[in-house]
Write an enzyme that holds these catalytic residues in place. Structure first.
Site, mmCIF file in Angstrom:
data_model
loop_
_atom_site.group_PDB
_atom_site.id
_atom_site.type_symbol
_atom_site.label_atom_id
_atom_site.label_comp_id
_atom_site.label_asym_id
_atom_site.label_seq_id
_atom_site.Cartn_x
_atom_site.Cartn_y
_atom_site.Cartn_z
ATOM 1 N N LYS A 207 13.820 -77.277 7.617
ATOM 2 C CA LYS A 207 13.707 -78.696 6.952
ATOM 3 C C LYS A 207 14.364 -79.114 6.081
ATOM 4 O O LYS A 207 14.827 -80.175 5.850
ATOM 5 C CB LYS A 207 13.333 -77.456 5.461
ATOM 6 C CG LYS A 207 12.903 -78.110 4.340
ATOM 7 C CD LYS A 207 12.162 -76.988 2.927
ATOM 8 C CE LYS A 207 11.934 -78.379 1.547
ATOM 9 N NZ LYS A 207 11.463 -76.458 0.970
ATOM 10 N N GLU A 213 21.747 -71.700 12.780
ATOM 11 C CA GLU A 213 21.723 -70.754 13.734
ATOM 12 C C GLU A 213 20.279 -72.236 14.590
ATOM 13 O O GLU A 213 20.544 -72.167 16.014
ATOM 14 C CB GLU A 213 20.465 -69.368 13.427
ATOM 15 C CG GLU A 213 21.328 -68.389 13.133
ATOM 16 C CD GLU A 213 21.260 -68.410 11.169
ATOM 17 O OE1 GLU A 213 21.391 -69.784 11.152
ATOM 18 O OE2 GLU A 213 21.111 -67.482 11.014
ATOM 19 N N GLY A 266 10.606 -72.828 2.537
ATOM 20 C CA GLY A 266 10.140 -72.358 4.301
ATOM 21 C C GLY A 266 9.146 -71.885 5.122
ATOM 22 O O GLY A 266 8.458 -72.161 5.231
ATOM 23 N N ARG A 267 9.455 -70.476 3.511
ATOM 24 C CA ARG A 267 8.303 -69.535 3.735
ATOM 25 C C ARG A 267 6.656 -69.278 3.589
ATOM 26 O O ARG A 267 5.707 -68.830 3.833
ATOM 27 C CB ARG A 267 8.633 -68.208 2.769
ATOM 28 C CG ARG A 267 8.811 -68.001 1.775
ATOM 29 C CD ARG A 267 9.499 -66.983 1.144
ATOM 30 N NE ARG A 267 10.035 -67.239 -0.528
ATOM 31 C CZ ARG A 267 11.262 -67.701 -0.471
ATOM 32 N NH1 ARG A 267 11.948 -68.587 0.384
ATOM 33 N NH2 ARG A 267 11.061 -67.878 -1.945
ATOM 34 N N GLU A 352 11.719 -62.145 0.401
ATOM 35 C CA GLU A 352 12.917 -63.046 -0.196
ATOM 36 C C GLU A 352 12.084 -63.990 -1.111
ATOM 37 O O GLU A 352 13.141 -64.742 -1.584
ATOM 38 C CB GLU A 352 12.688 -64.328 0.765
ATOM 39 C CG GLU A 352 13.912 -65.521 1.194
ATOM 40 C CD GLU A 352 13.883 -66.381 2.555
ATOM 41 O OE1 GLU A 352 14.627 -66.059 3.235
ATOM 42 O OE2 GLU A 352 12.829 -67.686 2.559
ATOM 43 N N HIS A 383 2.386 -43.046 15.716
ATOM 44 C CA HIS A 383 3.572 -42.219 17.063
ATOM 45 C C HIS A 383 4.390 -42.494 16.852
ATOM 46 O O HIS A 383 5.495 -41.707 17.516
ATOM 47 C CB HIS A 383 2.640 -42.850 18.113
ATOM 48 C CG HIS A 383 1.312 -41.932 18.797
ATOM 49 N ND1 HIS A 383 1.481 -40.216 18.987
ATOM 50 C CD2 HIS A 383 0.398 -42.712 18.829
ATOM 51 C CE1 HIS A 383 0.041 -40.470 19.193
ATOM 52 N NE2 HIS A 383 0.203 -41.655 19.258
ATOM 53 N N LYS A 491 25.563 -66.444 4.191
ATOM 54 C CA LYS A 491 25.920 -67.650 5.312
ATOM 55 C C LYS A 491 27.329 -68.149 4.925
ATOM 56 O O LYS A 491 27.555 -68.537 6.827
ATOM 57 C CB LYS A 491 24.922 -68.800 4.937
ATOM 58 C CG LYS A 491 23.855 -68.894 5.480
ATOM 59 C CD LYS A 491 22.875 -70.492 4.825
ATOM 60 C CE LYS A 491 21.319 -70.114 5.234
ATOM 61 N NZ LYS A 491 20.749 -71.219 4.235
HETATM 62 O O1 F6P Z 1 16.174 -67.882 5.285
HETATM 63 C C1 F6P Z 1 16.668 -68.454 4.201
HETATM 64 C C2 F6P Z 1 15.535 -69.532 4.602
HETATM 65 O O2 F6P Z 1 16.330 -70.715 3.490
HETATM 66 C C3 F6P Z 1 14.534 -69.762 4.667
HETATM 67 O O3 F6P Z 1 13.820 -69.673 3.242
HETATM 68 C C4 F6P Z 1 14.318 -71.010 5.607
HETATM 69 O O4 F6P Z 1 12.791 -70.550 5.879
HETATM 70 C C5 F6P Z 1 15.072 -70.641 6.800
HETATM 71 O O5 F6P Z 1 15.910 -69.937 5.596
HETATM 72 C C6 F6P Z 1 15.404 -72.235 7.505
HETATM 73 O O6 F6P Z 1 15.530 -73.266 6.735
HETATM 74 P P1 F6P Z 1 15.395 -74.273 7.243
HETATM 75 O O7 F6P Z 1 13.368 -74.714 7.855
HETATM 76 O O8 F6P Z 1 15.779 -75.707 6.161
HETATM 77 O O9 F6P Z 1 16.358 -74.299 9.003
#
Ligand code: F6P
Length: 530
Positions: A207, A213, A266-267, A352, A383, A491
């Site tokens: 987003k 990452e 995002g979630r 979150e 188990h 972060k």
């Molecule tokens: O983990 C934090 C977060 O901001 C989530 O809420 C989100 O889903 C994820 O990082 C990825 O964010 P983006 O879609 O902006 O890369």
């Protein structure tokens, strides 16, 4: 919590009720009411939910509903659906239900053009999916695309990964899907062994398009493509983002950029273009069925009164456990291999959203908020974690999930179901064996969710049910479920540490433990060079 005389009165009643009820064993409830199983069950959209094995009576639910009324949670739910900026800290709407809405009336964002914009984006996903499935989209050697790699993290990874794995039997053609999220290079190394770059499409899902990452992984993959001889990397990428400019800068064909909006968290984004990986895997028609299943649950959540409302009822029970029973964790145990990623997806969704310590009014909170969500598929869970659930000192409320039917071996399926039913029963009932090591106290609560068959529509309803349960739980806890400031500090610090790890000296004002860890790393780096 905000002060309201009415609320305080009901809180007191709930406390008294809790004290009285805590003297009962779950099995007493079943002995007192032979129809409890049916009386505490509901059915909707191919989902059958039995919440009878919880520490509740009709009176508990009535009191909890009265409590919810004092908070006027129905108005907050209306506010969500009408696009009010209920994410107050970020001043944004939380309009993910609009993504699956069939209502013409939906507005509240995008200058009244929200319906049109969503439809346009869905059409784009549909067209792109058809082009790929019809082999009209090819890689740099003109071979058709048959492999999809989603590069994203958090909500841009967990939702689509869970759904694609859950609905794998609906996969179109002979295609393959992979998910890359971790900054650990190992994930890319392993992927490289499994895929042919010539026939692979990488879907960068971010987003913000600033997540370190995702951007690092995307750039590494791009370099690998070029090293592999690719002279037209743009055609191997699609990008899903709210940051179009950054996407263009990365290098991608204009028609391969898909939009998401700031009012989609995002979630909660798998229903948006973040679902492109889903549509490519199982087809747009199935993606649409998922949306329609979710829409059915949205309508139920919006229109049903508290006492008949499934997500609200489940949230009331969650609230009861968190704030009165002092339960710190909640387990998700699907007796369905297809749902093996559901626990990690729900961990993000709940934790979150509701892992907060400041309330809606900006005050520090002195009560417990969202529980720790964890889990494992059944029967594996029996188990591994089963011992603690049955005989440990923590009481962990559990969601068991199981399909009533599954294609394949009937013997396996019946054994699977038998184990699921046996777990919730023995957890509830216990066993008063003479040998203390063989004693089971029982009295361990659970909810069982059954579904006829895990198809796209049912999965859509199930996921929307969880989304709304999270929101309703947040309302009862008086927190904003839609921000996530908690991840920012780590972060920022990772960036500072990363800069310092690259330099010769550690030029950062940092605690002695972290400084020492950094020094150990630097030494090992130096040694490995020598
Ligand atoms: O983990 C934090 C977060 O901001 C989530 O809420 C989100 O889903 C994820 O990082 C990825 O964010 P983006 O879609 O902006 O890369």
């Amino acid at each position: 919590m905000s002060s309201s005389i009415n609320k305080k009165t009901i809180e007191k009643k709930l406390k008294k009720h809790y004290e009285k009820l805590s003297k009962s064993h779950l099995s007493d409830f079943f002995n007192d009411d032979k129809n409890r199983g049916k009386g505490f069950s509901v059915e909707l959209s191919n989902l059958f939910i039995d919440f009878s094995k919880n520490h509740i009576t009709k009176e508990t639910l009535t009191l909890l509903s009265e409590y919810a009324e004092t908070l006027d949670i129905k108005s907050s739910i209306d506010a969500m659906f009408s696009g009010k900026k209920i994410n107050t800290t970020e001043e944004r709407a939380a309009l993910h239900p609009a993504l699956r809405s069939k209502s013409e009336k939906i507005k509240g964002a995008e200058d009244g053009k929200i319906r049109e914009k969503i439809e346009n984006e869905l059409q784009k996903i549909k067209n792109f999916t058809s082009l790929v499935h019809d082999k009209k989209i090819t890689g740099w050697t003109n071979k058709p695309i048959d492999t999809f790699v989603n590069i994203g993290i958090g909500g841009s990874d967990l939702g689509p990964k869970m759904v694609v794995n859950a609905l794998n039997q609906y996969r179109k053609n002979k295609t393959h899907s992979f998910f890359i999220s971790n900054i650990d290079f190992e994930q890319i190394e392993l992927l490289k062994r499994k895929i042919n770059p010539e026939t692979t499409l990488f879907i960068i899902s971010s987003k913000s398009f600033t997540t370190i990452e995702t951007i690092t992984n995307a750039n590494t993959i791009k370099s690998w493509l070029i090293e592999s001889g690719c002279d037209d990397a743009d055609r191997h990428f699609a990008i899903v983002t709210a940051n179009r400019e950054a996407a263009k800068e990365f290098g991608v064909k204009n028609e391969n950029i898909f939009q998401i909006w700031d009012w989609v968290g995002g979630r909660f984004s798998l229903w948006s273009a973040v679902g492109l990986s889903i549509s490519l895997a199982i087809g747009f028609d199935n993606f649409k069925k998922m949306l329609s299943g979710a829409y059915e649950m949205d309508e139920h959540f919006l229109k049903q009164p508290l006492e008949k409302n499934i997500p609200i009822t489940l949230a009331l029970i969650d609230f009861w456990y968190i704030c009165f029973h002092n339960r710190k964790t909640h387990a998700i145990i699907p007796y369905d291999e297809s749902l093996r990623y559901l626990p990690s997806y729900l961990s993000q969704l709940f934790m979150e959203s509701n892992g907060k310590s400041t309330d809606l009014y900006g005050e520090k909170i002195n009560y417990d908020t969202g529980a720790i969500i964890w889990g494992e598929v059944g029967t594996n869970s029996q188990h591994s974690i089963g011992q603690l659930l049955h005989q440990g000192k923590h009481v962990v409320p559990i969601d068991f999930l199981a399909p009533l039917s599954k294609k394949g071996n009937q013997k396996h399926h019946e054994l699977l179901l038998a184990n699921c039913f046996a777990q919730s029963r023995t957890l509830m009932l216990g066993d008063n064996n003479e040998n203390s090591h063989l004693q089971f106290d029982g009295n361990k609560p659970s909810t069982t969710i059954l579904y006829n068959e895990l198809n796209p529509k049912t999965l859509g309803s199930l996921l929307a049910m969880y989304e709304h349960r999270v929101f309703a739980q947040g309302l009862l806890l008086e927190i904003n479920s839609f921000d996530q400031y908690g991840i920012e500090l780590g972060k920022k610090m990772a960036l500072e540490i990363s800069e310092n790890l690259q330099q010769k000296e550690i030029n950062i004002n940092i605690d002695s433990s972290t400084k020492n860890l950094m020094a150990i790393y630097k030494k090992s780096k130096k040694n490995s060079k020598n």
